[in-house]
Design an enzyme around this catalytic site. Structure first.
Site, PDB file in Angstrom:
ATOM      1  CB  ALA A  20      -0.777   0.177   0.943  1.00  0.00           C
ATOM      2  CG  HIS A 155      15.111   4.221  -9.292  1.00  0.00           C
ATOM      3  ND1 HIS A 155      16.735   3.559 -10.548  1.00  0.00           N
ATOM      4  CD2 HIS A 155      14.411   3.654 -10.063  1.00  0.00           C
ATOM      5  CE1 HIS A 155      15.520   2.788 -11.182  1.00  0.00           C
ATOM      6  NE2 HIS A 155      14.368   2.916 -10.611  1.00  0.00           N
ATOM      7  CE  LYS A 159      15.588   0.141  -7.671  1.00  0.00           C
ATOM      8  NZ  LYS A 159      13.838  -0.310  -7.635  1.00  0.00           N
ATOM      9  N   GLY A 165      16.152  -3.130 -10.697  1.00  0.00           N
ATOM     10  CA  GLY A 165      15.884  -4.413 -11.339  1.00  0.00           C
ATOM     11  C   GLY A 165      15.106  -4.956 -12.691  1.00  0.00           C
TER      12      GLY A 165
HETATM   13  P1  NAD Z   1       6.434   1.846  -0.903  1.00  0.00           P
HETATM   14  O1  NAD Z   1       8.568   1.500  -0.214  1.00  0.00           O
HETATM   15  O2  NAD Z   1       6.141   3.135  -0.906  1.00  0.00           O
HETATM   16  O3  NAD Z   1       5.495   0.528  -0.558  1.00  0.00           O
HETATM   17  C1  NAD Z   1       5.416  -0.567  -0.368  1.00  0.00           C
HETATM   18  C2  NAD Z   1       4.706  -1.961   0.685  1.00  0.00           C
HETATM   19  O4  NAD Z   1       5.076  -2.957   0.578  1.00  0.00           O
HETATM   20  C3  NAD Z   1       4.683  -0.745   1.646  1.00  0.00           C
HETATM   21  O5  NAD Z   1       3.162  -0.610   2.336  1.00  0.00           O
HETATM   22  C4  NAD Z   1       4.501  -1.793   2.796  1.00  0.00           C
HETATM   23  O6  NAD Z   1       3.686  -2.238   4.376  1.00  0.00           O
HETATM   24  C5  NAD Z   1       4.054  -3.295   1.271  1.00  0.00           C
HETATM   25  N1  NAD Z   1       5.013  -4.608   2.829  1.00  0.00           N
HETATM   26  C6  NAD Z   1       6.979  -4.380   2.805  1.00  0.00           C
HETATM   27  N2  NAD Z   1       6.800  -5.765   2.954  1.00  0.00           N
HETATM   28  C7  NAD Z   1       5.525  -6.512   2.922  1.00  0.00           C
HETATM   29  C8  NAD Z   1       5.755  -7.739   3.246  1.00  0.00           C
HETATM   30  N3  NAD Z   1       6.734  -8.904   3.517  1.00  0.00           N
HETATM   31  N4  NAD Z   1       4.121  -8.563   3.219  1.00  0.00           N
HETATM   32  C9  NAD Z   1       2.967  -7.198   3.627  1.00  0.00           C
HETATM   33  N5  NAD Z   1       3.450  -5.565   2.800  1.00  0.00           N
HETATM   34  C10 NAD Z   1       4.573  -5.344   3.189  1.00  0.00           C
HETATM   35  O7  NAD Z   1       7.353   1.114  -2.093  1.00  0.00           O
HETATM   36  P2  NAD Z   1       7.104   1.306  -3.899  1.00  0.00           P
HETATM   37  O8  NAD Z   1       7.563   2.263  -4.038  1.00  0.00           O
HETATM   38  O9  NAD Z   1       5.850   0.934  -3.761  1.00  0.00           O
HETATM   39  O10 NAD Z   1       7.243  -0.470  -3.923  1.00  0.00           O
HETATM   40  C11 NAD Z   1       6.976  -1.238  -4.339  1.00  0.00           C
HETATM   41  C12 NAD Z   1       8.193  -2.226  -4.971  1.00  0.00           C
HETATM   42  O11 NAD Z   1       7.539  -2.029  -6.050  1.00  0.00           O
HETATM   43  C13 NAD Z   1      10.082  -1.692  -5.422  1.00  0.00           C
HETATM   44  O12 NAD Z   1      10.531  -3.329  -4.758  1.00  0.00           O
HETATM   45  C14 NAD Z   1       9.715  -1.351  -5.996  1.00  0.00           C
HETATM   46  O13 NAD Z   1      11.478  -1.759  -6.885  1.00  0.00           O
HETATM   47  C15 NAD Z   1       9.331  -2.065  -7.376  1.00  0.00           C
HETATM   48  N6  NAD Z   1       8.740  -1.368  -8.246  1.00  0.00           N
HETATM   49  C16 NAD Z   1       8.445  -1.785  -9.899  1.00  0.00           C
HETATM   50  C17 NAD Z   1       7.653  -1.109 -10.096  1.00  0.00           C
HETATM   51  C18 NAD Z   1       7.523  -1.941 -11.460  1.00  0.00           C
HETATM   52  O14 NAD Z   1       7.195  -1.027 -12.947  1.00  0.00           O
HETATM   53  N7  NAD Z   1       8.024  -2.842 -12.147  1.00  0.00           N
HETATM   54  C19 NAD Z   1       7.261   0.251 -10.503  1.00  0.00           C
HETATM   55  C20 NAD Z   1       8.591   1.299  -9.665  1.00  0.00           C
HETATM   56  C21 NAD Z   1       8.171   0.348  -7.881  1.00  0.00           C
END
Ligand code: NAD
Length: 246
Positions: A20, A155, A159, A165
Site C-alpha cells: 500500500a 532512482h 529505493k 531490477g
Molecule cells: P513502498 O515502500 O512505497 O511500498 C511498499 C509497500 O509494501 C508498503 O505498503 C509496505 O508496508 C508493504 N510491504 C513491505 N513488505 C511487506 C510484506 N512482507 N508483507 C506485506 N506488505 C509488505 O515501495 P514502492 O515504491 O511502492 O515499491 C514497491 C516495489 O515495487 C519495490 O520493489 C520497487 O522496486 C518496485 N517497483 C516496481 C516497478 C515496476 O514497474 N515493476 C515500478 C516502481 C517500483
C-alpha cells in the site's frame, strides 16, 4: 487485444493489491479509473491516508472479508512477494508482481508457484522500458567491436535495491556482452536509465526517463487483465506487451 476492460460485455476485473505504498496506491487509483473493482490494499503497516480504499493487515483478512480477487497485484518487498506467491498458489489466484530485488531462493519460490498459477513478474511495466529492451537486443546484434557498455540507473533515495531490477533486465538483454552498471540514489527521481555503447571512435547512447509512476501502475493493471484466464506458467512484461495489451 484479448479482453477489453472498457467493453461493457467484459466482466469487471476484481483486483486486490499487496502493498500500500507508492506503487500499491497508484495501482488502486489507475484500476478504479478504468472501472475495475479494487477489493482492498494489503500491507504490513497501515499506510495512513488511503481515501476510499479499504486496507487489510494481511491476505487472510482480505479473503475473510472481501473474498478472493480475480488477480492479485503485488508491489511490496521480496519477502512479501514470496508470501503472496504462496498464498495465490494455494488459492489458484493469478499473480502480477512488480517487486524487485528478489534473490535466487525467492525467485525459486515464484517458479514453484508458477507451476500452478499464471504469474507475471516484471521489473518494469512501462512501454518505454520494454521497447528499450527490444532496442538493446537489436543494438547488441548490430554493433561490431563494442569496447565497453556503461549502464546508469538513477532512482529516489527510498529505493531498497541496487542495481534496479530494470537495470538488471536491460543488462540481461545485452547478454553475453559485459555491462558495467552504476546505480545512483538521489532525491525523488522516479527512474532514469541510460545505456552507452563505446565503439572505436564513436559512442551510442539510449536512455529512458520515467516522469510519472502512473505508467508503471497502469501497465500492472493492464497486465493483470491480460493474465486472467491464462494457463499456469511464468510470464514477463514482454509476453504481455508482445502478446497484446488488455
Ligand atoms: P513502498 O515502500 O512505497 O511500498 C511498499 C509497500 O509494501 C508498503 O505498503 C509496505 O508496508 C508493504 N510491504 C513491505 N513488505 C511487506 C510484506 N512482507 N508483507 C506485506 N506488505 C509488505 O515501495 P514502492 O515504491 O511502492 O515499491 C514497491 C516495489 O515495487 C519495490 O520493489 C520497487 O522496486 C518496485 N517497483 C516496481 C516497478 C515496476 O514497474 N515493476 C515500478 C516502481 C517500483
Amino acid at each position: 487485444m484479448d479482453e477489453a476492460p472498457n467493453d461493457s460485455t467484459a466482466p469487471m476485473l476484481k483486483l486486490a493489491i499487496h502493498g500500500a505504498g507508492r506503487m500499491g496506491q497508484g495501482v488502486a487509483t489507475e484500476a478504479t479509473s478504468r472501472g475495475w473493482r479494487v477489493q482492498g490494499l494489503v500491507s504490513r503497516h497501515h499506510p495512513g491516508e488511503l481515501g476510499a480504499f479499504t486496507w487489510y493487515p494481511g491476505l487472510e483478512a482480505l479473503e475473510a472479508s472481501a473474498g478472493l480477487p480475480d488477480v492479485l497485484i503485488d508491489f511490496t518487498l521480496p519477502a512479501g512477494t514470496v508470501a503472496a506467491a504462496r498464498w495465490c498458489a494455494l488459492r489458484q489466484v493469478p499473480l502480477v508482481t512488480g517487486t524487485t530485488g528478489l534473490d535466487q531462493t525467492q525467485q525459486a519460490a515464484l517458479r514453484n508457484a508458477a507451476q500452478v498459477i499464471p504469474l507475471l513478474q516484471a521489473p518494469n511495466f512501462s512501454p518505454g522500458i520494454n521497447a528499450l529492451i527490444t532496442l538493446l537486443e537489436q543494438a547488441r546484434d548490430l554493433l561490431p567491436n563494442v569496447q565497453r557498455i556503461d549502464l546508469l540507473d538513477v532512482h529516489h533515495v527510498h529505493k531498497k535495491d541496487a542495481p534496479s531490477g530494470t537495470a538488471l533486465a536491460l543488462a540481461q538483454a545485452l547478454g553475453p556482452l559485459e555491462v558495467g552498471i552504476e546505480s545512483r540514489r538521489e532525491g525523488e527521481i522516479i527512474g532514469d536509465h541510460s545505456v552507452t555503447f563505446e565503439l572505436p571512435g564513436e559512442s551510442l547512447s539510449l536512455s529512458h526517463h520515467a516522469g510519472d509512476r502512473r505508467v508503471f501502475a497502469l501497465g500492472a493493471v493492464e497486465a493483470a487483465a491480460w493474465l486472467r484466464g491464462r494457463p499456469p506458467g511464468r510470464y514477463t512484461a514482454q509476453d504481455w506487451i508482445r502478446g497484446g495489451k488488455a
